[in-house]
Design a protein around this motif. Structure first.
Motif, short mmCIF file in Angstrom:
data_model
loop_
_atom_site.label_atom_id
_atom_site.label_comp_id
_atom_site.label_asym_id
_atom_site.label_seq_id
_atom_site.Cartn_x
_atom_site.Cartn_y
_atom_site.Cartn_z
N ARG A 1 0.83 -1.21 0.00
CA ARG A 1 0.00 0.00 0.00
C ARG A 1 0.86 1.25 0.00
N ALA B 1 1.31 4.16 -3.02
CA ALA B 1 1.09 5.58 -2.73
C ALA B 1 2.24 6.43 -3.25
N ALA C 1 1.82 7.12 -7.06
CA ALA C 1 0.58 7.73 -7.53
C ALA C 1 0.87 8.89 -8.48
N GLN D 1 -3.51 15.28 -1.60
CA GLN D 1 -2.79 14.03 -1.80
C GLN D 1 -1.68 13.86 -0.78
N ARG E 1 -3.05 12.94 2.56
CA ARG E 1 -3.51 11.54 2.54
C ARG E 1 -2.32 10.58 2.64
N THR E 2 -1.28 10.86 1.87
CA THR E 2 -0.10 9.99 1.90
C THR E 2 0.59 10.07 3.26
N LEU F 1 -1.15 7.94 5.66
CA LEU F 1 -0.93 6.51 5.39
C LEU F 1 0.37 6.01 6.01
#
Length: 285
Positions: free
Chosen positions: A150, A154, A157, A169, A172-173, A176
């Protein structure tokens, strides 16, 4: 001190320093696609208060340092070790910066790709490294430090097209790969993303830096030959560079190993005192 652009033996590097110029110099090396401001201002101030003259800089191809040329192919980088430049070149950039600043040797601290660069710098220029601290990094051996599927996806991307998309983005990353043992400070990462975008994005440069990582050699044997006092710091919950990378780095260096429970691929504010204390303890040992 405000940012300054330095011409360093054929390359332009953006640099900033904190603290007393008479204090021992400490060089901070950042990771993939990350400008120097990802070393948080307050973290740098706290390092300076711990007794260092702190220097941070943008690696080539990021932020306000020189942007390179050449197309990077990730398959070619991984299988044929072919890339526009190497981690060794990035390490030499750090040496050129120290030369331009009139610094003969420094304590060197690198995180993620910056840890790889710091290791390479110590291998190439051992007399210039007073101490080496490698954070959430690995040796270059392809059997350790592997990302989770995962996290790897990422990193690959497609790049966003607008400021708003980039901020969304990156937040979000960051979530993660962040530390599950600590509260995720979304406001902090949003402000970091906004500041990063405003300093300048270089999507092609990200792929060139990633190609430098994928094409890098296994540094284990060379690290074993080093006699530089070293510290390895790694989170036990790191999804981007598995903790096996930190353990392998510590074994190769014969270094102290500080495994931080619940830490992922970031440096939460709560761990700063522990990290800074470790760097200072190593420097004064």
């Amino acid at each position: 001190m405000t940012e300054q652009t330095i011409e360093a033996d054929g390359i332009t590097l953006c640099h900033e320093s904190f603290g007393d110029p008479s204090a021992p110099p400490l060089l901070l090396v950042m990771g993939l696609a990350a400008p120097m401001i990802w070393w948080d201002d307050e973290f740098c101030v706290q390092l300076a208060e711990a007794g260092f003259h702190v220097h941070r800089f943008d690696n080539r191809d990021v932020g306000r340092s020189q942007w390179w040329t050449g197309r990077a192919s990730l398959p070619l980088a991984y299988f044929l070790r072919s890339a526009p430049y190497s981690l060794g070149d990035l390490a030499d950039d750090a040496g050129k910066l120290l030369d331009a600043l009139g610094i003969e040797s420094a304590h060197v601290v690198g995180t993620s790709m910056g840890g790889m660069i710091a290791q390479e710098f110590a291998i190439r220029h051992p007399r210039r490294v007073r101490t080496l601290t490698s954070i959430m990094s690995t040796t270059g051996a392809r059997t350790v430090g592997l990302p989770s599927p995962r996290a790897a996806l990422a990193m690959l991307a497609p790049g966003p097209r607008t400021r708003e998309d980039y901020v969304t983005q990156l937040v979000r990353t960051s979530r993660l790969i962040s530390s599950p043992g600590y509260v995720f400070d979304e406001d902090h990462f949003r402000q970091r993303a906004e500041r990063t975008y405003d300093r300048g994005l270089n999507p092609a440069g990200v792929f060139r830096q990633l190609a430098a990582i994928l094409s890098s050699r296994d540094r284990t044997a060379d690290l074993r030959r080093l006699s530089v006092p070293s510290l390895v710091i790694h989170g036990t919950a790191d999804p981007l560079v598995h903790v096996s990378g930190g353990r392998a780095t510590a074994r190769a260096l014969g270094a102290d190993l500080d495994l931080i429970p619940g830490m992922g691929h970031d440096l939460p504010r709560e761990v700063w005192p522990r990290v800074i204390a470790g760097i200072k303890r190593l420097a004064t040992r």
